[in-house]
Design a protein around this motif. Sequence first.
Motif, short mmCIF file in Angstrom:
data_model
loop_
_atom_site.label_atom_id
_atom_site.label_comp_id
_atom_site.label_asym_id
_atom_site.label_seq_id
_atom_site.Cartn_x
_atom_site.Cartn_y
_atom_site.Cartn_z
N SER A 18 1.24 -0.97 -0.34
CA SER A 18 -0.52 0.13 0.39
C SER A 18 0.84 0.85 0.20
N TYR A 19 1.35 1.38 1.04
CA TYR A 19 2.37 2.30 0.61
C TYR A 19 3.31 2.64 -0.35
N LEU A 20 3.96 1.50 -1.67
CA LEU A 20 4.07 1.23 -2.52
C LEU A 20 4.01 1.89 -3.79
N GLU A 21 2.40 1.78 -3.47
CA GLU A 21 1.04 2.02 -4.67
C GLU A 21 1.14 3.88 -4.82
N LYS A 22 1.55 4.86 -3.25
CA LYS A 22 1.70 6.20 -3.63
C LYS A 22 3.01 6.58 -4.01
N VAL A 23 4.41 5.73 -4.29
CA VAL A 23 5.53 6.30 -4.35
C VAL A 23 5.67 6.57 -6.11
N GLU A 24 6.01 7.72 -6.68
CA GLU A 24 6.24 7.11 -8.38
C GLU A 24 7.26 6.74 -8.76
N GLY A 25 7.38 6.33 -9.60
CA GLY A 25 8.80 5.35 -10.11
C GLY A 25 9.06 4.50 -9.39
N VAL A 26 8.01 3.65 -8.99
CA VAL A 26 8.34 2.19 -8.62
C VAL A 26 8.10 1.02 -8.90
N GLU A 27 7.58 -0.26 -8.84
CA GLU A 27 6.76 -0.97 -9.40
C GLU A 27 6.73 -1.99 -8.36
N LEU A 28 5.82 -2.97 -7.77
CA LEU A 28 5.89 -4.43 -7.25
C LEU A 28 5.37 -4.87 -8.82
N VAL A 29 7.33 -6.07 -8.31
CA VAL A 29 7.37 -7.37 -9.42
C VAL A 29 6.44 -8.11 -8.34
N ALA A 30 6.50 -8.88 -7.36
CA ALA A 30 5.83 -9.50 -6.99
C ALA A 30 6.08 -9.54 -5.11
N ARG A 31 4.73 -9.66 -4.31
CA ARG A 31 5.03 -10.65 -3.72
C ARG A 31 5.06 -11.69 -2.90
N CYS A 32 6.11 -12.72 -1.87
CA CYS A 32 5.80 -13.61 -1.53
C CYS A 32 6.33 -13.73 0.35
N THR A 33 5.82 -15.30 0.32
CA THR A 33 5.74 -15.16 2.16
C THR A 33 6.49 -16.18 2.31
N ASN A 34 7.46 -16.64 0.84
CA ASN A 34 8.67 -17.87 0.77
C ASN A 34 9.83 -17.66 0.85
N PRO A 35 11.03 -17.49 1.38
CA PRO A 35 12.15 -16.40 1.02
C PRO A 35 13.27 -17.65 -0.19
N LEU A 36 12.07 -19.05 0.01
CA LEU A 36 12.50 -20.51 -1.17
C LEU A 36 12.32 -19.09 -2.43
N GLU A 37 10.81 -18.74 -2.23
CA GLU A 37 10.38 -18.98 -3.54
C GLU A 37 10.76 -17.15 -4.14
N ALA A 38 11.15 -16.25 -2.76
CA ALA A 38 11.84 -14.91 -3.31
C ALA A 38 13.12 -15.25 -4.26
N ILE A 39 14.17 -16.71 -3.63
CA ILE A 39 14.66 -17.43 -4.36
C ILE A 39 15.02 -17.16 -5.55
N HIS A 40 13.87 -18.16 -6.33
CA HIS A 40 13.73 -17.92 -7.30
C HIS A 40 13.23 -17.35 -8.20
N ILE A 41 12.83 -16.58 -7.75
CA ILE A 41 12.42 -14.69 -8.37
C ILE A 41 13.38 -13.87 -8.94
N LEU A 42 14.49 -14.40 -7.85
CA LEU A 42 15.19 -12.97 -7.99
C LEU A 42 16.33 -13.66 -8.95
N SER A 43 16.70 -15.09 -9.35
CA SER A 43 17.15 -15.52 -10.19
C SER A 43 16.56 -15.82 -11.29
N GLU A 44 14.92 -15.70 -11.46
CA GLU A 44 14.21 -15.34 -13.07
C GLU A 44 14.31 -14.08 -13.65
#
Length: 243
Positions: A18-44
Amino acid sequence: MRCLLVDDEPLALDVIASYLEKVEGVELVARCTNPLEAIHILSEQSVDLVFLDIEMPNLSGIDLVKSLDRLPQFIFTTAYPQYALEGFELNATDYLVKPIPFPRFLKAIARAKEKFEATSNKLAEPKALQAPQIPDTTPAFIFVKSEYENIKIDVADIRYMQGLKDYIKIYTQHSDKAILTLSSFKELLDKLPQQNFLRTHRSFIVNINAIRAVQKSKIIIDEIRIPIGDTYKDEVFKKLNIS
């Protein structure tokens, strides 16, 4: 600036999103609750900034950072201020303690955008035309002696300082308890960036970035009212550009 959110608490993800929605110049790529999923996203995917919780099941945020060879900027978001030192030692862009106030979030995102733009400009500039780099001499942290140890304090986290005879109490963002050091204001000011700190009274120095409001004879930081001495009033109002 492409952002990834990592936190095992969905409500915490909702707040940052919700904070990011109020800021210009940023894009939310993904949100995840599992750190292992985050590693996969960062690699892809291409990610420029990660908001990262520390206390998570399977893999902590700190261990996640240590596990990656190539890492974008990251900002720790946690309810545990005791991890701050380790966070900054890992070169975190910032360290936000939950619950995160929106003004504090804005400071963190501004710092990240500044670093992102500086990196982007450097990459875009033809090598032959690059201007000579001037080293940044602004200290990111200082050490002060308290009792039997030297304590590392992030300069941006200092809210204000209060003089008590031969001692100074340093109040920081991440702790309600002040750090007590045997020092003088002059010794501390010599270590700090002069443009960010202002003496308002014979017994007080404030971090200009921490000021919430200014009254006729007081400066407000958080809910603390700090006096403006008559001797310092003209200089205070001049530096703060208040008429």
